[in-house]
Design an enzyme around this catalytic site. Structure first.
Site, short mmCIF file in Angstrom:
data_model
loop_
_atom_site.label_atom_id
_atom_site.label_comp_id
_atom_site.label_asym_id
_atom_site.label_seq_id
_atom_site.Cartn_x
_atom_site.Cartn_y
_atom_site.Cartn_z
N GLY A 238 -2.09 4.05 3.12
CA GLY A 238 -3.18 3.85 2.15
C GLY A 238 -3.99 2.58 2.39
O GLY A 238 -4.87 2.26 1.59
N SER B 31 0.84 -1.20 0.00
CA SER B 31 0.00 0.00 0.00
C SER B 31 0.87 1.24 0.00
O SER B 31 2.00 1.22 0.50
CB SER B 31 -0.90 0.03 1.24
N ASP B 32 0.37 2.32 -0.58
CA ASP B 32 1.03 3.60 -0.37
C ASP B 32 0.96 3.89 1.13
O ASP B 32 0.16 3.29 1.86
CB ASP B 32 0.37 4.72 -1.19
N TRP B 33 1.80 4.78 1.58
CA TRP B 33 2.03 4.97 3.03
C TRP B 33 0.76 5.47 3.74
O TRP B 33 0.34 6.61 3.57
CB TRP B 33 3.20 5.95 3.21
#
Ligand code: BGC
Length: 731
Positions: free
Chosen positions: A284, A280-282
């Site tokens: 996210g 996941s994006d940070w």
């Protein structure tokens, strides 16, 4: 568990053992493990390890362990390498740490960690080279510098299409065309991963603006998504085979990207056959069960959903063990396939000189000559006695792009998030070095009259104009900031031999364009930007780059004349969690659909400032003898001739107009070739076209379809200069 000192929270092994492995010393003992046999395939090796793993070890692989500055420091923070995150290694199984760093145009936070990184030209700049070899050099350099600095995974690989040119991250991406962006990113990833780092492609998907990025719902129809935004990823994944895909912050058609089953499973796994892991994006990740079912493998940077909650969900049977195993398999496969298990990190010293050389060379290939009235360029050293160098910081350095992509200047941490960072590559000094016999004077432009007066008494005026952009912001409009339009107009009025050098992260509008003689787009040009620009200005390098995105005449011509911003109260975690379940709070409707970039201006008949694929040279080229053969997989052949008096490289572009009734915009890029030619030389170019690039995505049948009918192949030097044309029938 062998050694137990300080206990690592939620970890199945001791901190000391982790530390030993981190330093590569456990590799000897681990070498005897049966899966440490490089002759086996990554899939076989992954399957063998998986069988040996405990539940705790499995969970360990599926989340990060914090990022410096992200919330309270974690107990095992000292095991990190100063990068954006890390996954613990498992010593008893010989699995290494995954040490991740942002590395969009160079390795992030190097000075902060007492190290050094090369800053390459921005990703958008490199796309202007249209040069797969330059993309490969770009990736290889970053891969080498990551490893030298103790990392074995990049978080680079931004491939979002430029649907919204005011997006503050446009400089991190590769422009508005999926075939160009995907091809270049694939070549970059391939060469980066060849250095034995986990390659990454991001932000998957339709994360095309920063405004409200954590709350926005990107609404887009499937056909537009598959033929546009997702095609760029599809090509990048096919060519580069990255071990990782980062899902994005935004929601797509209602579901957040990191818990979006359509994106993560139906498209990524089933259609793209992606074999690595999705992280996941940070911050996210929004759930445990939904995200896991959808196909998210790894939560970053912490374990809010993929730590204790994931374990509990597996133990209670809500998440089947088989599903958990799939996530782990993806992680393991990525580790083996990228070579990080067989080739443990060995820190070393970065090749500074080699990096600068590569950075300069790519910058030279990426600098676009947009205007050159009366051949004002290249500057003739024998005729020019006085040069005015004008522009904020043009004596000191050149602009760079901010956010998590930011590279530190040598020996100086970049400072606070979103500080404007000027790289110490001085246009003034580079111009002085090129014209030792000329009087070179500098004015910052703060005082417009003074700058105009200097321009008036000089033979030529060079204005270095900037536009700063960054992650976490969008531009309100495409105008140059800080009164630079007025400065340029005043300087041009004082001296028509004015040349504007643009240091920008995206397109800019140019109300002064008719008053100046030259315009050079240098983008964010990296560590050696000034030397590269001076080489172009003085003709030591013949420009060969072409725009990877349209420069519109005004914001009013964009698909969304005004940026779509979140309404009051629509931002933040609280707003997202209002109903108890994560829901986007506002929408951006990409009803421009298939019409991204040049396809929009073409279809809407809107004239532009500079078209996609446009760029001048100091020589000229002629095109002839188009022949299209070969049915469904056509080969396009034609001749390009250097009709001028200087050697140069021409990007020869191939577009296709699909059959009438296909519902497609007037044309799309289907291929290109960058051809090196001496004066007077001709070469026959032959490009075979991937049938997918001629196809449409049929939503009803969930697949690509080559429509029967007449296809017009168009060839030339820009999307608006396509002199060669041939129509072929495909059945
Ligand atoms: C960015 C990612 C980046 C991550 C780690 C996020 O805010 O969107 O691109 O890789 O932070 O720094």
């Amino acid at each position: 568990m062998t050694v137990c000192g300080a206990v690592v929270a939620a970890s199945g092994c001791s901190a000391l053992a982790q530390h030993v492995l981190h330093n590569g010393k456990a590799a000897v003992a681990a070498a005897s493990l049966p899966w440490q046999n490089p002759a086996l395939s990554a899939d076989e090796r992954a399957a063998m390890v998986l069988k040996e793993m405990t539940l705790d070890e499995k969970i360990e692989l599926l989340h990060g362990n914090g990022m410096p500055g992200w919330g309270a420091p974690q107990p095992n923070a000292y095991l990190g390498n100063g990068g954006a995150g890390f996954v613990l290694g498992i010593p008893r199984l010989g699995l290494p740490f995954i040490q991740m760093s942002d590395a969009a145009y160079g390795v992030r936070s190097s000075a902060e960690n007492g190290r050094y990184s090369t800053a390459l030209p921005s990703n958008l700049a490199s796309a202007a080279s249209w040069d797969p070899q330059a993309a490969c050099d770009y990736g290889a350099l970053i891969g080498r510098e990551l490893r030298a600095q103790g990392y074995n995974m990049t978080l680079g690989g931004g491939t979002n299409l430029t649907r919204e040119p005011r997006n503050g991250r446009t400089f991190e991406y590769l422009g508005e065309d999926p075939v160009l962006a995907g091809t270049l990113d694939g070549n970059r990833i391939k060469c980066e991963q060849a250095q034995h780092v986990v390659g990454d492609i991001k932000h998957y998907a339709v994360n095309d603006q920063e405004s409200g990025r954590n709350e926005v719902n990107s609404i887009i129809d499937k056909r537009a998504m598959r033929e546009g935004d997702l095609l760029a990823f599809e090509i990048g994944i096919k060519l580069g085979d990255p071990a990782a895909v980062m899902c994005s912050y935004n929601a797509v058609n209602g579901d957040f990207a990191c818990e979006n089953r359509y994106l993560l499973t139906e498209v990524l796994r089933d259609d793209f056959h992606f074999k690595g892991f999705v992280l996941s994006d940070w911050g996210g990740t929004h759930s445990t069960v939904k995200a896991s079912h959808a196909g998210l493998d790894n939560e970053e940077p912490l374990d809010d959903f993929y730590g204790a909650k994931l374990k509990e969900a597996v133990q209670s049977g809500v998440i089947p063990m088989a599903e958990l195993d799939e996530h782990v398999r993806h992680m393991l496969r990525g580790e083996f396939a990228s070579g990080i298990v067989d080739d443990p990190i060995k820190k070393s010293v970065v090749d500074v000189e080699g990096g600068l050389e590569t950075s300069r060379r790519i910058a030279e290939r990426s600098t676009v000559l947009l205007k050159n009235t009366h051949a004002v360029l290249p500057l003739d050293r024998t005729q020019i006695h006085s040069i005015a160098v004008i522009g904020a910081n043009a004596d000191m350095g050149m602009m760079s792009g901010g956010g998590s992509a930011q590279v530190d200047p040598p020996g100086r941490p970049a400072g606070k998030w979103q500080d404007h960072v000027w790289f110490p590559t001085s246009p003034l000094k580079a111009v002085e070095a090129k014209a030792p016999g000329a009087q070179v004077s500098f004015a910052s432009g703060k005082n417009v009259e003074e700058a105009a007066a200097l321009a008036k008494r000089s033979d030529v005026a060079l204005v270095f104009a900037y536009q700063w952009t960054s992650e976490g912001m969008d531009l309100p409009n495409l105008s140059l900031p800080d009164g630079q339009d007025a400065l340029i107009a005043a300087v041009a009025k004082a001296n028509p031999k004015t040349i504007v050098v643009l240091e920008t992260g995206t397109a800019v509008t140019m109300p002064w364009v008719d008053q100046v003689s030259g315009v050079v787009e240098a983008w964010y040009a990296g560590s050696k930007g000034a030397d590269a620009v001076a080489n172009v200005l003085f003709g030591d390098v013949n420009p060969s780059a072409k725009l990877p995105m349209t420069f519109p005449r005004s914001d009013a011509d964009l698909p969304h004349p005004s940026l779509v911003v979140p309404p009051p109260g629509a931002q933040g975690k609280e707003a997202v969690m209002r109903t108890g379940e994560a829901k986007p709070t506002f929408s951006v409707k990409y009803d421009d659909g298939l019409k991204v970039g040049y396809k929009w201006y073409d279809a809407e008949n809107k004239p532009v400032l500079f078209p996609f694929g446009y760029g001048l040279s100091y020589t000229t080229y002629g095109y002839s003898d188009l022949r299209v053969t070969g049915g469904h997989e056509p080969t396009v052949r034609f001749t390009v001739k250097n009709t001028g008096s200087r050697a140069g490289a021409e990007v020869a572009e191939i577009y296709a107009a699909l059959p009438a009734g296909s519902g497609e915009p007037p044309k799309r890029l289907v291929g290109w070739s960058k051809v090196q030619l001496n004066p007077g030389e001709s070469k026959e170019v032959s490009v075979s076209i991937d049938p997918k690039y001629l196809s449409i995505y049929d939503v009803a049948q969930n697949g690509w379809k080559l429509l029967p009918g007449g296809y017009t192949i168009l060839v030339g030097g820009s999307s608006e200069a396509l002199d060669l044309k041939q129509t072929v029938q495909l059945q």
